[in-house]
Design a protein around this motif. Sequence first.
Motif, PDB file in Angstrom:
ATOM      1  N   SER A  90       0.807  -1.220   0.000  1.00 49.08           N
ATOM      2  CA  SER A  90       0.000   0.000   0.000  1.00 49.08           C
ATOM      3  C   SER A  90       0.846   1.278   0.000  1.00 49.08           C
ATOM      4  O   SER A  90       0.309   2.373  -0.034  1.00 49.08           O
ATOM      5  CB  SER A  90      -0.938   0.012   1.210  1.00 49.08           C
ATOM      6  OG  SER A  90      -0.193   0.001   2.410  1.00 49.08           O
ATOM      7  N   GLY A  91       2.186   1.144   0.052  1.00 50.48           N
ATOM      8  CA  GLY A  91       3.047   2.315  -0.056  1.00 50.48           C
ATOM      9  C   GLY A  91       3.533   2.901   1.249  1.00 50.48           C
ATOM     10  O   GLY A  91       4.105   3.998   1.263  1.00 50.48           O
ATOM     11  N   VAL A  92       3.356   2.206   2.362  1.00 50.24           N
ATOM     12  CA  VAL A  92       3.901   2.650   3.647  1.00 50.24           C
ATOM     13  C   VAL A  92       5.269   2.004   3.824  1.00 50.24           C
ATOM     14  O   VAL A  92       5.407   0.790   3.655  1.00 50.24           O
ATOM     15  CB  VAL A  92       2.978   2.265   4.819  1.00 50.24           C
ATOM     16  CG1 VAL A  92       3.590   2.700   6.149  1.00 50.24           C
ATOM     17  CG2 VAL A  92       1.604   2.885   4.636  1.00 50.24           C
ATOM     18  N   SER A  93       6.272   2.816   4.133  1.00 57.36           N
ATOM     19  CA  SER A  93       7.623   2.275   4.286  1.00 57.36           C
ATOM     20  C   SER A  93       8.197   2.635   5.649  1.00 57.36           C
ATOM     21  O   SER A  93       7.912   3.696   6.210  1.00 57.36           O
ATOM     22  CB  SER A  93       8.542   2.795   3.182  1.00 57.36           C
ATOM     23  OG  SER A  93       8.623   4.200   3.214  1.00 57.36           O
ATOM     24  N   ILE A  94       8.994   1.717   6.182  1.00 59.36           N
ATOM     25  CA  ILE A  94       9.738   1.926   7.416  1.00 59.36           C
ATOM     26  C   ILE A  94      11.198   1.649   7.093  1.00 59.36           C
ATOM     27  O   ILE A  94      11.516   0.606   6.504  1.00 59.36           O
ATOM     28  CB  ILE A  94       9.246   0.984   8.536  1.00 59.36           C
ATOM     29  CG1 ILE A  94       7.784   1.263   8.852  1.00 59.36           C
ATOM     30  CG2 ILE A  94      10.108   1.131   9.785  1.00 59.36           C
ATOM     31  CD1 ILE A  94       7.162   0.257   9.800  1.00 59.36           C
ATOM     32  N   GLY A  95      12.086   2.580   7.465  1.00 56.09           N
ATOM     33  CA  GLY A  95      13.473   2.405   7.096  1.00 56.09           C
ATOM     34  C   GLY A  95      14.455   2.924   8.131  1.00 56.09           C
ATOM     35  O   GLY A  95      14.115   3.750   8.979  1.00 56.09           O
ATOM     36  N   VAL A  96      15.673   2.413   8.040  1.00 57.51           N
ATOM     37  CA  VAL A  96      16.794   2.855   8.854  1.00 57.51           C
ATOM     38  C   VAL A  96      17.925   3.214   7.895  1.00 57.51           C
ATOM     39  O   VAL A  96      18.189   2.481   6.936  1.00 57.51           O
ATOM     40  CB  VAL A  96      17.269   1.753   9.826  1.00 57.51           C
ATOM     41  CG1 VAL A  96      18.491   2.219  10.614  1.00 57.51           C
ATOM     42  CG2 VAL A  96      16.152   1.339  10.765  1.00 57.51           C
ATOM     43  N   ARG A  97      18.571   4.336   8.177  1.00 51.35           N
ATOM     44  CA  ARG A  97      19.637   4.817   7.294  1.00 51.35           C
ATOM     45  C   ARG A  97      20.772   5.410   8.125  1.00 51.35           C
ATOM     46  O   ARG A  97      20.537   6.035   9.152  1.00 51.35           O
ATOM     47  CB  ARG A  97      19.076   5.883   6.353  1.00 51.35           C
ATOM     48  CG  ARG A  97      20.062   6.441   5.355  1.00 51.35           C
ATOM     49  CD  ARG A  97      19.402   7.505   4.485  1.00 51.35           C
ATOM     50  NE  ARG A  97      18.305   6.967   3.700  1.00 51.35           N
ATOM     51  CZ  ARG A  97      17.469   7.711   2.979  1.00 51.35           C
ATOM     52  NH1 ARG A  97      17.584   9.025   2.986  1.00 51.35           N
ATOM     53  NH2 ARG A  97      16.509   7.148   2.287  1.00 51.35           N
ATOM     54  N   TYR A  98      21.997   5.197   7.658  1.00 55.99           N
ATOM     55  CA  TYR A  98      23.171   5.787   8.300  1.00 55.99           C
ATOM     56  C   TYR A  98      23.837   6.740   7.324  1.00 55.99           C
ATOM     57  O   TYR A  98      24.136   6.357   6.190  1.00 55.99           O
ATOM     58  CB  TYR A  98      24.152   4.699   8.729  1.00 55.99           C
ATOM     59  CG  TYR A  98      25.357   5.229   9.464  1.00 55.99           C
ATOM     60  CD1 TYR A  98      25.231   5.729  10.759  1.00 55.99           C
ATOM     61  CD2 TYR A  98      26.613   5.236   8.867  1.00 55.99           C
ATOM     62  CE1 TYR A  98      26.339   6.218  11.446  1.00 55.99           C
ATOM     63  CE2 TYR A  98      27.722   5.714   9.550  1.00 55.99           C
ATOM     64  CZ  TYR A  98      27.579   6.207  10.838  1.00 55.99           C
ATOM     65  OH  TYR A  98      28.673   6.690  11.520  1.00 55.99           O
ATOM     66  N   HIS A  99      24.047   7.980   7.771  1.00 56.02           N
ATOM     67  CA  HIS A  99      24.730   8.974   6.939  1.00 56.02           C
ATOM     68  C   HIS A  99      26.188   9.075   7.366  1.00 56.02           C
ATOM     69  O   HIS A  99      26.486   9.397   8.523  1.00 56.02           O
ATOM     70  CB  HIS A  99      24.057  10.340   7.063  1.00 56.02           C
ATOM     71  CG  HIS A  99      24.817  11.429   6.370  1.00 56.02           C
ATOM     72  ND1 HIS A  99      24.977  11.471   5.007  1.00 56.02           N
ATOM     73  CD2 HIS A  99      25.499  12.505   6.867  1.00 56.02           C
ATOM     74  CE1 HIS A  99      25.703  12.532   4.685  1.00 56.02           C
ATOM     75  NE2 HIS A  99      26.037  13.167   5.792  1.00 56.02           N
ATOM     76  N   LEU A 100      27.080   8.797   6.436  1.00 60.04           N
ATOM     77  CA  LEU A 100      28.520   8.904   6.649  1.00 60.04           C
ATOM     78  C   LEU A 100      28.985  10.204   5.991  1.00 60.04           C
ATOM     79  O   LEU A 100      29.167  10.266   4.774  1.00 60.04           O
ATOM     80  CB  LEU A 100      29.233   7.699   6.040  1.00 60.04           C
ATOM     81  CG  LEU A 100      30.751   7.654   6.148  1.00 60.04           C
ATOM     82  CD1 LEU A 100      31.177   7.428   7.598  1.00 60.04           C
ATOM     83  CD2 LEU A 100      31.310   6.552   5.255  1.00 60.04           C
ATOM     84  N   GLY A 101      29.125  11.260   6.788  1.00 60.49           N
ATOM     85  CA  GLY A 101      29.531  12.547   6.240  1.00 60.49           C
ATOM     86  C   GLY A 101      30.986  12.539   5.818  1.00 60.49           C
ATOM     87  O   GLY A 101      31.852  12.005   6.512  1.00 60.49           O
TER      88      GLY A 101
END
Length: 196
Positions: free
Chosen positions: A162-173
């Motif tokens: 249905s288009g619902v998303s759950i996510g985890v992300r790591y930003h490496l600056g």
Amino acid sequence: MKKQVFTMVLFFSLLGVIQAQETTKRESAAGIKGGYNLAAVSYDGDGETGQRHGFHIGVYGESFINDNFSIQPELLYSQQGYEIKNSNGTFTQRLNYINVPIMFKVYPTDNFFIDVGPQVGYAISHKEKFDSSFNLFDTSQEFDPNSFDYGVNFGGGFKTDSGVSIGVRYHLGLGDIYDDRSPNNRVWHFSIGFDL
């Protein structure tokens, strides 16, 4: 070295887009997303600072190249920065960015995805605060962070039919926040998104 890593990630990601020629049964969509940030800064040779709690919110558009591969550019407001605590008190650096990640997503199954991609950011505001336990007043110290930031994101998540998303992300600056001691952003993003 940092610029070479960033360039290589971008090159191989674009190469994957060029080589993907299958038609897709999935529908492209735009949506909104937001969530929780745990932000810190890494200083060369000194490890990471304490984390600042914040949030991010913004919009995205996901375009499918085939059933297993999509590109998702985003426009996000993100609260970042860090904390340093010692026996004298706590120093808090609040950095707020407008970030533009371009995520290349792979769906190994129908609903689970992993993603990677470059990000550029622009610092729209900053505020510094030093709380000292030795006096009754808060003192402030001004720093002048660099306006532009860049780096690489890595993550994964789950997207329902249905288009619902759950996510985890790591930003490496990879860009230096200040010219002294080469501090780089390190941010965990925990997100929920909704296709519109």
